[in-house]
Design an enzyme around this catalytic site. Sequence first.
Site, short mmCIF file in Angstrom:
data_model
loop_
_atom_site.label_atom_id
_atom_site.label_comp_id
_atom_site.label_asym_id
_atom_site.label_seq_id
_atom_site.Cartn_x
_atom_site.Cartn_y
_atom_site.Cartn_z
N ASN A 9 0.87 -1.52 -0.21
CA ASN A 9 -0.18 -0.25 0.03
C ASN A 9 1.23 1.00 -0.43
OD1 ASN A 9 -1.99 1.69 0.07
ND2 ASN A 9 -2.64 1.80 2.25
N LYS A 11 0.50 4.05 -0.06
CA LYS A 11 -0.55 5.31 0.50
C LYS A 11 -0.25 6.47 -0.22
CE LYS A 11 0.01 3.51 4.75
NZ LYS A 11 0.27 3.31 6.33
N HIS A 94 -9.29 1.77 4.82
CA HIS A 94 -8.14 1.59 5.60
C HIS A 94 -8.17 2.77 6.89
CE1 HIS A 94 -4.21 2.48 6.10
NE2 HIS A 94 -3.56 1.27 6.22
N GLU A 96 -6.84 4.98 8.08
CA GLU A 96 -6.32 6.33 7.28
C GLU A 96 -7.77 7.04 6.76
OE1 GLU A 96 -2.58 5.37 5.27
OE2 GLU A 96 -1.93 5.07 7.61
N GLU A 166 -5.26 -4.40 10.70
CA GLU A 166 -4.45 -3.77 10.92
C GLU A 166 -4.63 -2.99 11.77
OE1 GLU A 166 -2.52 -2.46 6.78
OE2 GLU A 166 -4.03 -1.36 6.88
N GLY A 172 2.43 2.59 10.72
CA GLY A 172 3.70 3.38 11.10
C GLY A 172 4.40 4.09 11.66
N SER A 211 3.35 -2.07 10.27
CA SER A 211 4.45 -2.15 10.64
C SER A 211 5.66 -3.75 10.22
CB SER A 211 5.40 -1.77 12.01
OG SER A 211 5.10 -0.38 12.13
P1 13P Z 1 3.21 0.16 7.77
O1 13P Z 1 4.16 -0.71 7.24
O2 13P Z 1 3.83 1.27 7.21
O3 13P Z 1 3.09 0.00 9.21
O4 13P Z 1 1.94 0.68 6.85
C1 13P Z 1 0.64 -0.53 7.21
C2 13P Z 1 -0.36 0.15 6.49
O5 13P Z 1 -0.77 1.07 6.69
C3 13P Z 1 -0.96 -0.81 4.84
O6 13P Z 1 -2.38 -0.45 4.55
#
Ligand code: 13P
Length: 249
Positions: A9, A11, A94, A96, A166, A172, A211
């Site tokens: 992903n 982002k 997601h 976010e 997640e 992150g 992560s």
């Molecule tokens: P990270 O791997 O940067 O923690 O992000 C995970 C994520 O949100 C994947 O959709």
Amino acid sequence: MRSKLVVGNWKMNGSRAANASLLTGILEGLDNARAKVAVCVPAPYLYQCQELLQGSPVAWGAQDVSCHPVGAYTGEVCMSMLQDFDCRYVIVGHSERRAYHGESNELVAKKAKAALDAGLTPIVCIGETLEQREAGQTMEVVDAQLDAVLEAVGREAVDKIVLAYEPVWAIGTGKTATPAMAQEVHAALREKLRACNADAAQNTLVLYGGSMKPDNAADLMAQPDIDGGLIGGAALKAADFLAIIRAAQ
Ligand code: 13P
């Protein structure tokens, strides 16, 4: 036996030049990966993915989509546009998007259903915040998120969706759920899928995200109910993404 799936992903990262170098690096390093691989990229780069990845073992998709088919929704991207670029996957829900765009369980469920109707595979993200985990509400939260989706897509679609657990506190932050913590939630999710459709639940891919890195990927993906990863930061470096793909097999 479920095959593993590793999805990057990206982002809101990338540029034409950086994407070309990342995708070329991934394609060059893949050497007969047994895991399935995909990248979910910002919408403006879907054309570039189609050009570069067509005919390769790497599938591509988007990070969000409108639940509406067409019309006056400024700034939105609809399912037929994703089909135009041969997307196989679309991430929905997601954390976010839930946190910064107020997406509800019901809206996420509608998007998942619209994706299935269009022949795309929705990667449905669910997960609890740190506050919710500390209050002992993890299962209550993910159950409600999953219930809304199951209700919208129906029991016959249980193995047509990909689920991604997640935990928000792990995204992150460099804090990963331990393999045992993640497995506990994944097993409970599988149980829930089984209650909806016992046969199909054996085949539903449930990914872990938060992560996941080259040094923890193998242990996480060795858990019986963790079928791969949804990777953020580590998907932006070909070497790290490839190491995670290798850890999946
Ligand atoms: P990270 O791997 O940067 O923690 O992000 C995970 C994520 O949100 C994947 O959709």
